[in-house]
Write a protein that holds these residues in place. Sequence first.
Motif, PDB file in Angstrom:
ATOM      1  N   TYR A  19      96.381 -63.506  29.021  1.00  0.00           N
ATOM      2  CA  TYR A  19      94.951 -63.253  29.253  1.00  0.00           C
ATOM      3  C   TYR A  19      94.601 -61.836  28.794  1.00  0.00           C
ATOM      4  O   TYR A  19      93.628 -61.616  28.064  1.00  0.00           O
ATOM      5  CB  TYR A  19      94.629 -63.445  30.736  1.00  0.00           C
ATOM      6  CG  TYR A  19      93.143 -63.482  31.050  1.00  0.00           C
ATOM      7  CD1 TYR A  19      92.512 -64.687  31.343  1.00  0.00           C
ATOM      8  CD2 TYR A  19      92.368 -62.321  31.064  1.00  0.00           C
ATOM      9  CE1 TYR A  19      91.159 -64.741  31.640  1.00  0.00           C
ATOM     10  CE2 TYR A  19      91.011 -62.360  31.337  1.00  0.00           C
ATOM     11  CZ  TYR A  19      90.417 -63.573  31.630  1.00  0.00           C
ATOM     12  OH  TYR A  19      89.074 -63.614  31.917  1.00  0.00           O
ATOM     13  N   VAL A  20      95.427 -60.866  29.214  1.00  0.00           N
ATOM     14  CA  VAL A  20      95.166 -59.464  28.852  1.00  0.00           C
ATOM     15  C   VAL A  20      95.299 -59.278  27.337  1.00  0.00           C
ATOM     16  O   VAL A  20      94.512 -58.567  26.708  1.00  0.00           O
ATOM     17  CB  VAL A  20      96.141 -58.531  29.604  1.00  0.00           C
ATOM     18  CG1 VAL A  20      96.034 -57.100  29.082  1.00  0.00           C
ATOM     19  CG2 VAL A  20      95.868 -58.580  31.103  1.00  0.00           C
ATOM     20  N   ALA A  37      95.962 -71.821  24.018  1.00  0.00           N
ATOM     21  CA  ALA A  37      94.502 -71.822  24.042  1.00  0.00           C
ATOM     22  C   ALA A  37      93.959 -70.399  24.142  1.00  0.00           C
ATOM     23  O   ALA A  37      92.980 -70.039  23.476  1.00  0.00           O
ATOM     24  CB  ALA A  37      94.000 -72.667  25.211  1.00  0.00           C
ATOM     25  N   LEU A  38      94.611 -69.566  24.962  1.00  0.00           N
ATOM     26  CA  LEU A  38      94.163 -68.174  25.097  1.00  0.00           C
ATOM     27  C   LEU A  38      94.344 -67.395  23.801  1.00  0.00           C
ATOM     28  O   LEU A  38      93.540 -66.519  23.466  1.00  0.00           O
ATOM     29  CB  LEU A  38      94.950 -67.486  26.223  1.00  0.00           C
ATOM     30  CG  LEU A  38      94.573 -67.866  27.660  1.00  0.00           C
ATOM     31  CD1 LEU A  38      95.615 -67.327  28.636  1.00  0.00           C
ATOM     32  CD2 LEU A  38      93.181 -67.338  28.012  1.00  0.00           C
ATOM     33  N   LEU A  39      95.377 -67.718  23.054  1.00  0.00           N
ATOM     34  CA  LEU A  39      95.727 -66.921  21.871  1.00  0.00           C
ATOM     35  C   LEU A  39      95.307 -67.560  20.554  1.00  0.00           C
ATOM     36  O   LEU A  39      95.571 -67.009  19.486  1.00  0.00           O
ATOM     37  CB  LEU A  39      97.254 -66.702  21.827  1.00  0.00           C
ATOM     38  CG  LEU A  39      97.915 -66.100  23.077  1.00  0.00           C
ATOM     39  CD1 LEU A  39      99.419 -66.019  22.872  1.00  0.00           C
ATOM     40  CD2 LEU A  39      97.346 -64.723  23.381  1.00  0.00           C
ATOM     41  N   HIS A  40      94.647 -68.726  20.595  1.00  0.00           N
ATOM     42  CA  HIS A  40      94.509 -69.533  19.375  1.00  0.00           C
ATOM     43  C   HIS A  40      93.707 -68.856  18.265  1.00  0.00           C
ATOM     44  O   HIS A  40      93.828 -69.236  17.102  1.00  0.00           O
ATOM     45  CB  HIS A  40      93.912 -70.906  19.703  1.00  0.00           C
ATOM     46  CG  HIS A  40      92.437 -70.913  19.944  1.00  0.00           C
ATOM     47  ND1 HIS A  40      91.879 -70.708  21.190  1.00  0.00           N
ATOM     48  CD2 HIS A  40      91.387 -71.100  19.096  1.00  0.00           C
ATOM     49  CE1 HIS A  40      90.565 -70.788  21.097  1.00  0.00           C
ATOM     50  NE2 HIS A  40      90.237 -71.016  19.835  1.00  0.00           N
ATOM     51  N   LEU A  46     102.823 -73.359  18.169  1.00  0.00           N
ATOM     52  CA  LEU A  46     101.552 -74.012  18.490  1.00  0.00           C
ATOM     53  C   LEU A  46     100.363 -73.193  17.984  1.00  0.00           C
ATOM     54  O   LEU A  46      99.413 -73.736  17.413  1.00  0.00           O
ATOM     55  CB  LEU A  46     101.439 -74.222  20.005  1.00  0.00           C
ATOM     56  CG  LEU A  46     102.418 -75.226  20.623  1.00  0.00           C
ATOM     57  CD1 LEU A  46     102.328 -75.199  22.143  1.00  0.00           C
ATOM     58  CD2 LEU A  46     102.146 -76.631  20.115  1.00  0.00           C
ATOM     59  N   VAL A  47     100.409 -71.891  18.178  1.00  0.00           N
ATOM     60  CA  VAL A  47      99.321 -71.026  17.700  1.00  0.00           C
ATOM     61  C   VAL A  47      99.228 -71.091  16.180  1.00  0.00           C
ATOM     62  O   VAL A  47      98.130 -71.152  15.615  1.00  0.00           O
ATOM     63  CB  VAL A  47      99.533 -69.570  18.166  1.00  0.00           C
ATOM     64  CG1 VAL A  47      98.534 -68.631  17.481  1.00  0.00           C
ATOM     65  CG2 VAL A  47      99.397 -69.463  19.678  1.00  0.00           C
ATOM     66  N   ASP A  48     100.373 -71.120  15.510  1.00  0.00           N
ATOM     67  CA  ASP A  48     100.382 -71.220  14.050  1.00  0.00           C
ATOM     68  C   ASP A  48      99.723 -72.519  13.592  1.00  0.00           C
ATOM     69  O   ASP A  48      98.952 -72.534  12.625  1.00  0.00           O
ATOM     70  CB  ASP A  48     101.824 -71.159  13.547  1.00  0.00           C
ATOM     71  CG  ASP A  48     101.904 -71.064  12.027  1.00  0.00           C
ATOM     72  OD1 ASP A  48     101.098 -70.326  11.435  1.00  0.00           O
ATOM     73  OD2 ASP A  48     102.756 -71.737  11.444  1.00  0.00           O
TER      74      ASP A  48
END
Length: 696
Positions: free
Chosen positions: A27-28, A69-72, A96-98
């Motif tokens: 989150y941060v 989801a937070l980092l997407h 997943l982010v990639d």
Amino acid sequence: MLRQYELVEKVLDYDPDADEAMLNRAYVYTVQKHGTQKRASGDPYFSHPVEVAGLMTDLKLDQATIITALLHDTVEDTLATIDDIEAHFGPEVARLVDGVTKLSKIEAMPENERAAENLRKFLLAMSEDIRVLLVKLADRLHNMRTLHFIKKPEKRLRIARETMDIYAPLAERVGMYEYMHEMQALAFRELEPEAHATITARLEQLRSQDGGQVDDIALKIKQRLAEAGLKVEVYGREKHPYSIWHKMSERHVSFEQVTDIMAFRVIAETEEDCYRALGILHTTWQFLQGKFKDYISTPKSNGYRSLHTALLFENSMRVEVQVRTREMHRTNEFGLAAHWAYKQGDKPDGEVGWLRDLIEIVDASHDAEELLEHTRMAIYQDRIFAFTPKGALFQLPKGATAVDFAFAVHTNLGLQTAGVKINGRHMPLRTPLANGDVVEIIKNPHASPLLSWLAFVVTGKARAAIRRAVRMKERDEVAAIGAKLFDEIAARVPARIGKKAIREAAERLGMEEPDDLMYAIGAAKIDDREVMEALVPGCTADLAEDEQWERRERAISIRGLTPGVAFELATCCHPVPGDRIVGIRRKGEPVLVHAIDCLELASGVDTDWIDLAWGKQSSGATGKLSVTIYDRLGTLAEMAGIFAQNKANIITLMQAHIDPPFVTYDVEVEVENVAHLNRIVSALRASDAVAQAERQ
């Protein structure tokens, strides 16, 4: 927007073992990386990934998905890299982010570049892990909720159309009906604002006039089922504006003619109670024939299970009713997201059957248009259910045929399909299947798909496989012609040509395999001299400039024209020396030379006609033939051999049409004169491989 502690508490509520510290760190991280970036609404940009993460917690997804989801958007929109993500949050989250990042990059491409690649990479990313799709769908849903803040109308329309065409159908195919309905509603409001406003106003008018009719019907359904000893919950609602508009457009009816505006859900405790409730409803109110569907015993391909029926209520009002258990309801609303953790070994079940079909379509499609066509076929369409003789169930679109069924079972079975029995009876392959049909495919290892099958198959998988097989067959046949022509070329070089020399020649010409060289020769994409040079470099240096190559030097003169006047031979009738000819003269254009019996001359009555004749030494022109051969192994090569034996060079060879067991080709061939052309036609007609040969 969810605060940090609220998001973490939501995850811990359903997953007490989640890593609280990592969730806080993610989150941060997204807040810091997005910093002062703003969205079109004026909100801080990090509010978007936080809301997407909130949607994922509503689905009770795992910790890795929440962090993704937070980092997407961090890799796409900040200085963060995939390596940074892996260092802080591990390889699973980084992967997943990639996957989500690649999809976002595709969306930023220009429209003409994006369409096919969007689907191609999207499907391949989904095949690796379905969670990539779940995050992307939530990302798109939140973007649609804030679409009205975007100032450019053309950008809003593009996003809405893409949502309606791709993301809403994909949400449906993974069973996320809540996402699908909301995406459709938001996209509909943008794409058809007048229709949306009209239907919404009519619904509000009905709501003000019905005096609580929806609640009244729901109460009566619940009371009747309670009297029979069933404990159920009943919910009533109006259909979504988009659903009503879609039905109006599909059936070409007015709002007043849409009779099933209201729909009701009955939530029962057990599967047995669902069937009991259905029986009570059918004995209490008249049910409409043809509207009952049992998706409990035969679920949809996305896992959807429910009983559907339509009732004629007390005041002759038609209403739809769905009956299901609470567990079915959760799965129906959120589909694969509700049970994504089902495993294939140690891997989440990302490749459900329809998704495997889409991946196969990606591999088989020839170009962008084919890929879009086949993929949309696979995403859309209602389903029917058919069985193999051993009882295996396959779901297909309505209108699917035996050929579609064969390819659904296995691509190799489709490629070897020779006939079919439906419910024990021999039937044509084009027969549409009905629910419950038992389909037995009769295969032949020597069979191959026909181009004519494309006229009746409806699945993208079948169309892609048929087109690929037909292209490969045509390529093999053209390569066989090339192999015959190659033998003649190789005989003219001062060396014995072996397999090694052929491989090296292909490499010199920038080709990967010798077959590519044979295809290029057969398709007239390369001339004899280039092939000879590739086989034995330098062997053509001492040859006379006027030596005849694969195409003879033309020596055509026309009598009857003023010296210096330009002329062209008409491509409609392909006149060759020896034909009776006439010229058509139009201002500012060369004289066009036609054969006297050319049908095109009928359109030239208002132009100047010139009587012409061939010069005495004229030779070498292009004739055109229509040749119909038997569609069996070796016949095309035999036809090519006839041209070679008669010293005629094939300029172009095009498949005109297939009419089993025949294939017709249009052939442009270089000949000396009409007598030469007639000898070729006679030789073709004498061949057992040729059914018919005519000059065009």
